[in-house]
Design a protein around this motif. Structure first.
Motif, short mmCIF file in Angstrom:
data_model
loop_
_atom_site.label_atom_id
_atom_site.label_comp_id
_atom_site.label_asym_id
_atom_site.label_seq_id
_atom_site.Cartn_x
_atom_site.Cartn_y
_atom_site.Cartn_z
N LEU A 87 0.84 -1.20 0.00
CA LEU A 87 0.00 0.00 0.00
C LEU A 87 0.88 1.26 0.00
CD1 LEU A 87 -2.74 1.42 0.25
CD2 LEU A 87 -2.65 1.00 2.71
N LEU A 88 1.94 1.26 0.81
CA LEU A 88 2.87 2.38 0.79
C LEU A 88 3.56 2.50 -0.56
CD1 LEU A 88 4.72 2.34 4.25
CD2 LEU A 88 2.88 3.84 3.49
N VAL B 20 -7.63 3.10 16.10
CA VAL B 20 -8.83 3.48 15.33
C VAL B 20 -8.50 3.55 13.84
CG1 VAL B 20 -10.46 5.35 14.90
CG2 VAL B 20 -9.95 4.67 17.24
N LEU B 21 -7.36 4.12 13.51
CA LEU B 21 -6.97 4.20 12.09
C LEU B 21 -6.74 2.81 11.51
CD1 LEU B 21 -4.47 7.22 12.24
CD2 LEU B 21 -6.79 7.23 11.31
N ALA C 58 -4.14 5.34 5.03
CA ALA C 58 -2.78 4.82 5.12
C ALA C 58 -1.77 5.96 5.17
CB ALA C 58 -2.49 3.90 3.94
N GLY C 59 -2.02 7.01 4.39
CA GLY C 59 -1.12 8.16 4.43
C GLY C 59 -1.11 8.83 5.79
N ILE C 60 -2.29 9.00 6.40
CA ILE C 60 -2.37 9.60 7.73
C ILE C 60 -1.67 8.73 8.76
CG2 ILE C 60 -3.97 10.25 9.58
CD1 ILE C 60 -6.02 10.91 7.34
N ARG C 61 -1.94 7.42 8.69
CA ARG C 61 -1.34 6.48 9.65
C ARG C 61 0.18 6.49 9.55
NH1 ARG C 61 0.00 4.42 13.66
NH2 ARG C 61 -0.56 2.37 14.49
N HIS C 62 0.69 6.49 8.33
CA HIS C 62 2.14 6.46 8.16
C HIS C 62 2.78 7.75 8.65
CE1 HIS C 62 5.97 6.89 5.99
NE2 HIS C 62 6.07 5.60 6.24
#
Length: 684
Positions: free
Chosen positions: A311-312, A632-633, A656-660
């Motif tokens: 995903l990254l 939560v993410l 995924a962008g926010i989590r990373h």
């Protein structure tokens, strides 16, 4: 010691010539204070024509507004000097507040409206019936000085801002794309990469003020202002894209280096393309082929749902395609700006450039309070002591607090102003009582003033000496007080000089007590403003506007870059956190747009993630709440992964962008506590 060059002396001769022209016209028209026109020329003088004209316009506006208000205040409160002093202090405080908050060239008009009113009103307290004539005379002579400076600058070796802006724009593009290529190929060591990143942001941000000035002296740039704005917009987008790629590549390099190996040929191809000049956009087919190759090799929607690292990797592929597109669009827009045609279809106008900057109302309010208090306290001393020349001290206190109100710690600059004033006191005294009494006529006046003022103005053109030489030059002209009929009163001169320097000293003290903010506190406030912006985005009921958000965030990154360089212990962490905040915000906007088309269950997962993000950034909570946000993410990513729709793919990439970004830069949501405090105790 840096000495003035030939350009500096050309600037000095032009400025001195304009000042003498203003004095000659004032003599011919028998104006009351020709020295005001002379000082106005020195203040308005700038090295570039566009700067002169824009500053001239704002100075005229500010002077007229200040003159009207001073006339109103003195007339209305003629029987109550104390109340008039209070009203004037409030007016000056509000004007300083507005100028600090505005943070555009227009701020100069607000500042002038404040201290021009002080220059007119306070000396008129003893003769309120003459305030209208004083205001009219002030406005006439200010406008005369401005007109003389503009005419001389236009006729004598003008330096237009347009060519300077065009060269800076081309340099900024070259730097941006060179840095992009180096980042994609990992060509820079970490210490140089941080410096290069800050330099690119500074170059791009500095274009805004220069563009505004260029509009005043370069019609072709004024006509292309829309294209310039769109080009700056793409440069900002490029910056956010590249830092996102860099961050994700760093994570993949640590966790799954084998995934990056397949990227090397494409990274090299993209880097080779963006190293070309931005104006070289003829190979549109080659750009399309490269973009198609990137998309064809990117992991598909099913693969990114099975493996978070893939995903990254998909995000990196998507952003590389964006880099190629942005290079192409920047080239098209640059060709339009320098005179070529613009293919509207090649550069879709979906989101115009938004000029916005970070503003701090609390700092602006402190600046206004410091200015108002300085005026009030010096006025109280003036009234209580019945000091004949106390009005001069009040005026110069207002001027000192106004001119330097926008800097973090104005006190050192006002102290430099005081040093320049002391130099001016000595020089003006020598001229007033040793030279000017022995000459007669305008030609002799020019002859004796030139050896003094021309070198001073030349040194004033060197930024390192501006803080001392501007007040020295300006106050020398004020104290000499050129008039048709000169008077030489030594006692009056000493009183005026004492009032002048005492007023500046009062401004130093009051500013130090009420307004000085060190770099650490400013960095902390900027970082807090990033968190507030992200909270507003996450809590927004609808789709937030992207362009203004990006502009404000880049303004904060630039402000942090200016200050972090002076802090030994930060090592760039606030900048890294702000850049992470930029990427988080862009992904929040992306998630907001995608959630609208999600099924109810997936939409609830997205809404819960946004609500938890808003709660985290509302109070910058500690590790326990931060871990809950990550959980939560993760649950939102897992839930949305089951939906194969395009909207779910967009939401998945955004989450995924926010989590990373949060995992790589926890400081953006969980600032480091002060020494001796736990993170939970440090949370506000």
């Amino acid at each position: 010691m840096q000495l003035p060059g030939y350009r500096d002396y050309i600037f000095a001769l032009k400025t001195f010539g304009a000042a003498m022209l203003a004095v000659f016209v004032a003599f011919s028209l028998d104006l009351e204070r020709p020295s005001w026109a002379m000082v106005t020329v020195m203040i308005t003088a700038q090295p570039l024509a566009g700067m002169v004209r824009s500053k001239a316009m704002y100075r005229v506006c500010g002077t007229l507004i200040g003159g009207v208000f001073a006339t109103f205040a003195v007339t209305l409160f003629v029987t109550s000097p104390e109340l008039m002093t209070l009203v004037m202090a409030l007016w000056i405080g509000v004007a300083v507040f507005a100028s600090v908050l505005d943070r555009t060239p227009r701020a100069y008009a607000f500042m002038l409206a404040g201290y021009t009113a002080a220059i007119i009103a306070f000396p008129s307290v003893g003769a309120p019936e003459a305030v209208f004539e004083t205001a009219l005379s002030r406005c006439e002579e200010i406008i005369l000085g401005i007109l003389c400076m503009v005419v001389v600058d236009y006729l004598v070796l003008p330096r237009r801002t347009g060519p300077v802006f065009a060269a800076r724009l081309e340099g900024a593009l070259a730097s941006a794309f060179g840095w992009t290529a180096d980042t994609l190929t990992n060509a820079l060591p970490a210490d140089r990469a941080d410096a290069a990143r800050r330099g690119v942001v500074a170059e791009a941000t500095a274009l805004d003020a220069l563009r505004i000035h260029a509009n005043y002296d370069t019609p072709s740039l004024r006509a292309a202002s829309r294209a310039i704005g769109r080009l700056q917009r793409r440069m900002q987008i490029l910056f956010s894209v590249v830092v996102a790629v860099e961050d994700r590549m760093t994570s993949l390099r640590d966790r799954r280096p084998e995934l990056l190996e397949r990227l090397d040929p494409l990274l090299s191809a993209v880097a080779e393309r963006v190293r070309k000049p931005a104006a070289d956009v003829d190979d549109a087919a080659g750009a399309s082929e490269l973009t198609e190759a990137i998309r064809s090799q990117a992991p598909d929607d099913q693969a990114i749902r099975r493996d978070p690292d893939v995903l990254l990797l998909r995000i990196v592929y998507d952003r590389m395609a964006d880099v190629v597109r942005l290079w192409q669009e920047c080239g098209v827009l640059h060709r339009r700006i320098v005179g070529g045609g613009l293919d509207e279809a090649a550069v879709p106008d979906t989101d115009d450039y938004h000029v916005d900057v970070h503003r701090d109302p609390a700092v602006a309010a402190l600046s206004g309070v410091a200015a108002a208090l300085a005026v009030l306290l010096v006025s109280v001393f003036w009234i209580a002591s019945a000091w004949p020349d106390g009005a001069g001290a009040v005026v110069i206190a207002a001027v000192g607090c106004s001119i330097f109100s926008a800097v973090d710690d104005p006190a050192p600059m006002i102290l430099s102003f005081l040093k320049g004033s002391l130099i001016a006191t000595l020089l003006a005294g020598v001229y007033l009582f040793g030279i000017l009494p022995h000459i007669d006529g305008f030609p002799m006046l020019v002859l004796v003033l030139a050896p003094l003022l021309v070198p001073m103005i030349a040194f004033m053109a060197i930024p390192a000496y501006l803080g001392i030489m501007l007040p020295a030059t300006m106050i020398t002209a004020v104290l000499i007080g050129v008039q048709n009929t000169m008077t030489y009163d030594f006692a009056g001169y000493v009183n005026a000089a004492i009032g002048q320097n005492a007023g500046i000293a009062a401004a130093v003290v009051l500013t130090r007590l009420c307004r000085s903010i060190d770099a650490d506190r400013v960095v902390g406030r900027l970082s807090a403003s990033v968190r507030r912006e992200l909270r507003r985005l996450a809590a927004w009921d609808g789709v937030a506007e992207r362009s203004g958000f990006e502009a404000r965030m880049f303004s904060r990154v630039h402000e942090l870059g200016v200050r972090v360089g002076s802090l030994d212990d930060t090592k760039g962490r606030p900048i890294a956190a702000a850049l992470a905040g930029l990427r988080i915000g862009l992904n929040i906007i992306r998630l907001q747009r995608a959630r609208i088309a999600l099924p109810p269950g997936e939409r609830r997962a997205a809404d819960l993630a946004l609500a938890r993000i808003a709660r985290q950034f509302k109070q910058a909570r500690g590790p326990l709440r931060y871990a809950r946000l990550g959980a939560v993410l993760d649950r939102g990513i897992a839930r949305i992964s089951h939906d194969p729709s395009p909207a779910a793919t967009e939401a998945l990439l955004a989450l995924a962008g926010i989590r990373h970004a949060l995992a790589a830069h926890p400081a953006v949501a969980m600032p480091e506590p002060a020494a001796g405090r736990t993170p939970e105790e440090a949370a506000p």
